[in-house]
Design a protein around this motif. Structure first.
Motif, mmCIF file in Angstrom:
data_model
loop_
_atom_site.group_PDB
_atom_site.id
_atom_site.type_symbol
_atom_site.label_atom_id
_atom_site.label_comp_id
_atom_site.label_asym_id
_atom_site.label_seq_id
_atom_site.Cartn_x
_atom_site.Cartn_y
_atom_site.Cartn_z
ATOM 1 N N ARG A 53 0.832 -1.208 0.000
ATOM 2 C CA ARG A 53 0.000 0.000 0.000
ATOM 3 C C ARG A 53 0.866 1.259 0.000
ATOM 4 O O ARG A 53 1.769 1.397 0.835
ATOM 5 N N GLY A 54 0.624 2.126 -0.970
ATOM 6 C CA GLY A 54 1.322 3.419 -1.026
ATOM 7 C C GLY A 54 2.768 3.325 -1.493
ATOM 8 O O GLY A 54 3.459 4.340 -1.541
ATOM 9 N N ARG A 55 3.260 2.138 -1.894
ATOM 10 C CA ARG A 55 4.677 1.987 -2.248
ATOM 11 C C ARG A 55 4.935 2.392 -3.709
ATOM 12 O O ARG A 55 5.417 1.605 -4.511
ATOM 13 N N THR A 56 4.610 3.626 -4.011
ATOM 14 C CA THR A 56 4.806 4.095 -5.392
ATOM 15 C C THR A 56 6.294 4.281 -5.720
ATOM 16 O O THR A 56 6.646 4.547 -6.864
ATOM 17 N N LEU A 74 -6.129 -8.140 -3.697
ATOM 18 C CA LEU A 74 -5.843 -7.194 -2.613
ATOM 19 C C LEU A 74 -6.572 -5.878 -2.843
ATOM 20 O O LEU A 74 -7.088 -5.270 -1.920
ATOM 21 N N ASN A 75 -6.593 -5.435 -4.115
ATOM 22 C CA ASN A 75 -7.237 -4.159 -4.423
ATOM 23 C C ASN A 75 -8.739 -4.210 -4.227
ATOM 24 O O ASN A 75 -9.365 -3.179 -3.974
ATOM 25 N N ALA A 76 -9.336 -5.406 -4.370
ATOM 26 C CA ALA A 76 -10.777 -5.523 -4.148
ATOM 27 C C ALA A 76 -11.058 -5.423 -2.647
ATOM 28 O O ALA A 76 -12.087 -4.899 -2.218
ATOM 29 N N GLN A 77 -10.093 -5.912 -1.839
ATOM 30 C CA GLN A 77 -10.285 -5.865 -0.380
ATOM 31 C C GLN A 77 -10.032 -4.457 0.160
ATOM 32 O O GLN A 77 -10.733 -3.983 1.041
ATOM 33 N N HIS A 78 -8.992 -3.798 -0.400
ATOM 34 C CA HIS A 78 -8.613 -2.448 0.044
ATOM 35 C C HIS A 78 -8.302 -1.652 -1.225
ATOM 36 O O HIS A 78 -7.301 -1.964 -1.894
ATOM 37 N N ALA A 81 -4.632 -0.896 -2.114
ATOM 38 C CA ALA A 81 -3.643 -1.880 -1.640
ATOM 39 C C ALA A 81 -2.459 -2.021 -2.585
ATOM 40 O O ALA A 81 -1.353 -2.319 -2.152
ATOM 41 N N LEU A 82 -2.684 -1.818 -3.881
ATOM 42 C CA LEU A 82 -1.581 -1.930 -4.841
ATOM 43 C C LEU A 82 -1.203 -0.527 -5.311
ATOM 44 O O LEU A 82 -2.087 0.263 -5.680
ATOM 45 N N PRO A 83 0.087 -0.193 -5.306
ATOM 46 C CA PRO A 83 0.491 1.167 -5.682
ATOM 47 C C PRO A 83 0.239 1.448 -7.161
ATOM 48 O O PRO A 83 0.693 0.700 -8.028
ATOM 49 N N ALA A 84 -0.506 2.524 -7.422
ATOM 50 C CA ALA A 84 -0.871 2.859 -8.801
ATOM 51 C C ALA A 84 0.389 3.094 -9.627
ATOM 52 O O ALA A 84 1.357 3.696 -9.152
#
Ligand code: NAP
Ligand code: GLV
Length: 313
Positions: A53-56, A74-78, A81-84
């Motif tokens: 999360r946030g690890r751009t 993960l992105n469906a849960q949060h 969750a995955l850095p864009a």
């Protein structure tokens, strides 16, 4: 250069040693030891939601498997969750295609040579001849003709079986008749004696193997599922087996893993169960592939296996 690693079983040492050997210019650290530090690449299998999360700042995330449904989930849960903007790269064969071809061929030949029936006869102390299947009548369909499916289809064609493949786009694989898209699905399925599923799990492919699909196959067909449990509607398979539409199923993947002890599959002798082993992530091959791709990325070159987030594989 720094690599951050997460493996669910916590057995980090062989991975760290492996990367040190083939990518000595990088420092490889566990997720737990690198929290709060800047890292270049993440190498993960089923990471915890807090990890990415946030690890751009990451240049890429390497997924230690071919299927990316687990990480994309993960992105469906949060939602964040995955850095864009950070590419996700899956394993591209890395020794899995050969394993898959072995597993599927073993299952096909077991049914073709009627060893499933002879096994049951042996347990019952029965000596009885079974009429052999005819190769020409034993048409095999492979759903998903990507890295793994193409190798499986080619291998089965090498045994002289009629083989069809179904994918999103048309394919050319020696000895394999290609069908594609929703429009090509019915013709692909019609009359198949064996259906092999090696599709990625996406919103379009979830629950794809249901009563309607199973009844398009030949009566007494066989199912081999090596992709994901969520492709298959479990109660539809059980009904199709009980009514004889499906003569046998070999399942390596399940909606819930490990398969619960009270699951009806355990009691159904025509269903063969293995614990998600058809193609294991091979550590040395995976490390070599990831190290090679990191070097290409560092020199600004393109790499294979970048996940298309829109398609979901
Ligand atoms: P891949 O190279 O991405 O191939 C996927 C294939 O599926 C492609 O041919 C693709 O068509 C086709 N496809 C995707 N969506 C489709 C749709 N809606 N309709 C028709 N065809 C569709 O993947 P792979 O490396 O072969 O791996 C496949 C899957 O195997 C993984 O996602 C994973 O779930 C599973 N797997 C299981 C194990 C195990 O141990 N059980 C191990 C490794 C992998 P196009 O080529 O036209 O895009
Ligand atoms: C295993 O299931 C994988 O997707 O690599």
């Amino acid at each position: 250069m720094k690599l951050q690693l997460y493996v669910p079983d916590g057995r980090y040492a062989p991975w760290i040693d492996g990367f040190a050997e083939v990518l000595p210019e990088a420092q490889c650290v566990t997720w737990e030891d690198s929290q709060g530090q800047s890292v270049d690449y993440a190498v993960v299998w089923r990471p915890p939601v807090e990890m990415l999360r946030g690890r751009t700042d990451l240049k890429a995330i390497f997924n230690l498997g071919a299927g990316v449904d687990g990480i994309l989930k993960l992105n469906a849960q949060h939602p964040d969750a995955l850095p864009a903007g950070v590419p996700i790269i899956r394993l591209d064969d890395a020794g899995m295609a050969a394993q898959m071809a072995e597993y599927v061929t073993a299952a096909v030949l077991r049914y073709f040579r009627r060893l499933d029936v002879y096994d049951a006869q042996e347990r019952a102390g029965t000596w009885k001849f079974q009429k052999p299947h005819r190769r020409a009548d034993f048409t095999i369909g492979v759903m998903g003709v990507g890295t793994l499916g193409a190798h499986i289809a080619r291998t089965l064609a090498g045994f002289g079986f009629p083989v069809r493949g179904w994918s999103r786009s048309p394919k050319t694989v020696d000895g394999v008749q290609s069908f594609h898209g929703e429009d090509g699905q019915a013709a692909f399925l019609d009359g198949l004696r064996v259906l092999v599923n090696v599709l990625p799990l996406t919103p379009e492919t979830q629950d794809i193997i249901d009563t309607g699909l199973l009844h398009r196959l030949a009566h007494g067909a066989y199912l081999i599922n090596v992709a994901r449990g969520q492709h298959l509607v479990e109660e539809d398979l059980l009904a199709a087996v009980r009514e004889g539409q499906i003569a046998g199923a070999t399942l390596d993947v399940f909606r819930t893993e490990p398969l619960p002890a009270d699951h009806p599959y355990w009691q159904e002798p025509r269903i063969t169960i293995t614990p998600h082993i058809s193609a294991l992530t091979l550590r040395e091959d995976s490390i070599a592939q990831i190290a090679g791709k990191i070097r290409l990325l560092e020199s600004g070159k393109p790499i294979a296996g970048v996940v298309d987030l829109q398609r979901g594989y």
